[in-house]
Design a protein around this motif. Structure first.
Motif, PDB file in Angstrom:
ATOM      1  N   LYS A   7      -4.052  -6.595   1.575  1.00 15.54           N
ATOM      2  CA  LYS A   7      -5.435  -6.115   1.618  1.00 15.54           C
ATOM      3  C   LYS A   7      -6.263  -6.788   2.714  1.00 15.54           C
ATOM      4  CE  LYS A   7      -6.308  -3.993  -2.826  1.00 15.54           C
ATOM      5  NZ  LYS A   7      -7.343  -3.747  -3.846  1.00 15.54           N
ATOM      6  N   ASP A  35       6.851  -5.593  -0.664  1.00 18.67           N
ATOM      7  CA  ASP A  35       5.503  -5.183  -0.249  1.00 18.67           C
ATOM      8  C   ASP A  35       5.394  -3.688   0.057  1.00 18.67           C
ATOM      9  OD1 ASP A  35       6.795  -5.216   2.257  1.00 18.67           O
ATOM     10  OD2 ASP A  35       5.779  -7.048   2.912  1.00 18.67           O
ATOM     11  N   LEU A  80      -0.519  -3.013  -9.992  1.00 17.90           N
ATOM     12  CA  LEU A  80       0.624  -3.878  -9.687  1.00 17.90           C
ATOM     13  C   LEU A  80       1.751  -3.731 -10.708  1.00 17.90           C
ATOM     14  CD1 LEU A  80      -1.119  -7.171  -8.500  1.00 17.90           C
ATOM     15  CD2 LEU A  80       0.028  -5.451  -7.102  1.00 17.90           C
ATOM     16  N   THR A 101       4.463  -1.452  -9.721  1.00 16.01           N
ATOM     17  CA  THR A 101       5.216  -1.707  -8.492  1.00 16.01           C
ATOM     18  C   THR A 101       6.510  -2.479  -8.750  1.00 16.01           C
ATOM     19  OG1 THR A 101       4.005  -3.766  -8.052  1.00 16.01           O
ATOM     20  CG2 THR A 101       3.118  -1.721  -7.088  1.00 16.01           C
ATOM     21  N   LEU A 131      -4.765  -0.137   2.146  1.00 19.23           N
ATOM     22  CA  LEU A 131      -4.853  -0.865   0.886  1.00 19.23           C
ATOM     23  C   LEU A 131      -6.187  -1.565   0.664  1.00 19.23           C
ATOM     24  CD1 LEU A 131      -1.266  -2.341   0.860  1.00 19.23           C
ATOM     25  CD2 LEU A 131      -2.248  -1.022  -0.993  1.00 19.23           C
ATOM     26  N   VAL A 164      -4.693  -0.759  -6.611  1.00 12.66           N
ATOM     27  CA  VAL A 164      -3.239  -0.774  -6.797  1.00 12.66           C
ATOM     28  C   VAL A 164      -2.926  -1.254  -8.208  1.00 12.66           C
ATOM     29  CG1 VAL A 164      -1.059  -1.764  -6.006  1.00 12.66           C
ATOM     30  CG2 VAL A 164      -2.857  -1.245  -4.350  1.00 12.66           C
ATOM     31  N   GLU A 212      -0.460  -8.513  -2.822  1.00 19.30           N
ATOM     32  CA  GLU A 212      -1.630  -7.634  -2.745  1.00 19.30           C
ATOM     33  C   GLU A 212      -2.728  -8.270  -1.897  1.00 19.30           C
ATOM     34  OE1 GLU A 212      -4.461  -5.015  -5.722  1.00 19.30           O
ATOM     35  OE2 GLU A 212      -3.857  -7.012  -6.380  1.00 19.30           O
ATOM     36  N   ARG A 213      -2.980  -9.550  -2.117  1.00 13.40           N
ATOM     37  CA  ARG A 213      -4.019 -10.243  -1.350  1.00 13.40           C
ATOM     38  C   ARG A 213      -3.695 -10.264   0.139  1.00 13.40           C
ATOM     39  NH1 ARG A 213      -3.746 -15.114   0.248  1.00 13.40           N
ATOM     40  NH2 ARG A 213      -2.261 -15.810  -1.336  1.00 13.40           N
ATOM     41  N   LEU A 217       3.773  -1.487  -2.743  1.00  9.72           N
ATOM     42  CA  LEU A 217       2.307  -1.418  -2.802  1.00  9.72           C
ATOM     43  C   LEU A 217       1.787  -0.448  -1.754  1.00  9.72           C
ATOM     44  CD1 LEU A 217       3.028  -4.328  -4.044  1.00  9.72           C
ATOM     45  CD2 LEU A 217       0.683  -4.930  -3.436  1.00  9.72           C
ATOM     46  N   ASP A 218       2.330  -0.538  -0.556  1.00  5.79           N
ATOM     47  CA  ASP A 218       1.916   0.330   0.539  1.00  5.79           C
ATOM     48  C   ASP A 218       2.164   1.797   0.183  1.00  5.79           C
ATOM     49  OD1 ASP A 218       0.910   0.518   3.282  1.00  5.79           O
ATOM     50  OD2 ASP A 218       2.916   1.205   3.813  1.00  5.79           O
TER      51      ASP A 218
END
Length: 343
Positions: free
Chosen positions: A317, A97, A330, A333, A323, A328, A313-314, A100-101
């Motif tokens: 967010k 994770d 994905l 990533t 985010l 993003v 992601e869900r 993504l951040d």
């Protein structure tokens, strides 16, 4: 080799600040591999969720690939990420994770080996607080332990709160690390519950300090709590470094995937026997049980599950302001290029 990397408080704060700057300088390729020497920071070397890193070293698989890998340790994934951003290490074994951040903060980092498809995390509640902390709906007003602020345990705790209608500003996350520091905080009442992993979970239950509230050590538990597979433990690296050191990345991947396959054909007791003796702080039998309880989280091939990134992601967010409105990509990533070749 177990060599802790220590930073002064001021240095740590400075490096952490780098991760909050959009498109900041930080050495994306400053750390270079020489003569097959690689430094990898692990967000807690003795945590079972990151066991494949040390086990690969113990089995000699890094050496078989001609690599000299030094594994360093930090108590929380967010601190491990700081080491990567600052250019101190070539890779991190930590939660996916963070990729993504970091992308939302202008950093391009990708998972090259996906070690796990479930978080391996457990929300526990202390024996004293068990009466009025029976689900995330009861988080309001509580002090909840996480490994570090901004860590994946912090992320997941906030998600569980929001999912259950509890605002993230209505409870207090407390950075208590893992292992003995987490146990002490629970015992002393400075936290009523918290998010942690094995072998800490096994010791909490064994010592009757608390009980399991939410178990995300299996894909089933992950789906129930988070609504899908949640790829977690991974080897992630700066994308620029990956692209300019593909041969080295492939060797690292070969070694780690070989370990994942070895784990899938050996018992928890056999795995425990390969690990350093001081990792079994609650005793050999309890350590083997901790490994057994956590084993379902690991992949067997190092490949990212197809629907995993969307779940992450869900989740992020739902509470992460960085985010929430960010776009993003994905596909940037993670990569399956190396894991698929490792077979």
């Amino acid at each position: 080799m177990r060599t802790p990397l220590k930073l002064s408080a001021a240095a740590a704060a400075t490096l952490l600040a780098l991760t909050t700057l959009t498109a900041c300088g930080g050495g994306s390729s400053g750390a270079d591999a020489k003569d097959g020497s690689i430094k990898i920071m692990v967000g807690g070397l003795d945590k079972v969720i990151y066991l494949p890193a040390r086990l690969t070293q113990q089995l000699g698989y890094f050496k078989d690939e001609g690599l000299d890998v030094t594994l360093l340790t930090e108590p929380a994934g967010v601190q491990a990420t700081t080491s990567l951003v600052s250019g101190d290490v070539q890779g991190v074994v930590g939660f996916y994770d963070h990729t993504l951040d970091l992308q939302a903060k202008g950093k391009q980092v990708e998972s090259v080996v996906q070690l796990a498809h479930a978080p391996g995390e457990v929300e526990v509640v202390s024996r004293k607080a068990a009466g009025d902390l029976t689900s995330p709906k009861d988080f309001k007003g509580k002090k909840l332990g996480v490994t570090g602020l901004g860590s994946s345990t912090d992320f997941l705790t906030k998600y569980l709160a929001v999912k259950n209608g509890v605002p993230t500003n209505s409870f207090t996350p407390v950075a208590v690390g893992a292992g003995q520091t987490f146990l002490s905080a629970l015992q002393q009442g400075s936290i009523q519950g918290g998010m942690t992993t094995d072998p800490t979970v096994a010791q909490i239950v064994n010592k009757n300090l608390g009980k399991v509230l939410i178990d995300m050590r299996t894909p089933e538990g992950s789906r129930q709590a988070l609504g899908g597979p949640y790829p977690s433990s991974s080897l992630y690296m700066n994308t620029d470094w990956v692209n300019s050191h593909k041969e080295t990345v492939q060797k690292l991947t070969n070694a780690l995937v070989r370990t994942l396959k070895w784990m899938s054909t050996h018992t928890p007791e056999q795995i425990a026997a390969k690990m350093p003796a001081d990792y079994a702080q609650g005793g050999k039998q309890l350590y083997a049980q901790a490994i057994k309880d956590t084993l379902p989280m690991f992949t067997k091939d190092g490949v990212m599950p197809a629907d995993g990134p969307a779940t992450v992601e869900r989740v992020l967010k739902s509470f992460n302001p960085n985010l929430k409105n960010a776009t993003v990509d994905l596909k940037k990533t993670y990569t399956t290029e190396f894991a698929k070749k490792a077979h």
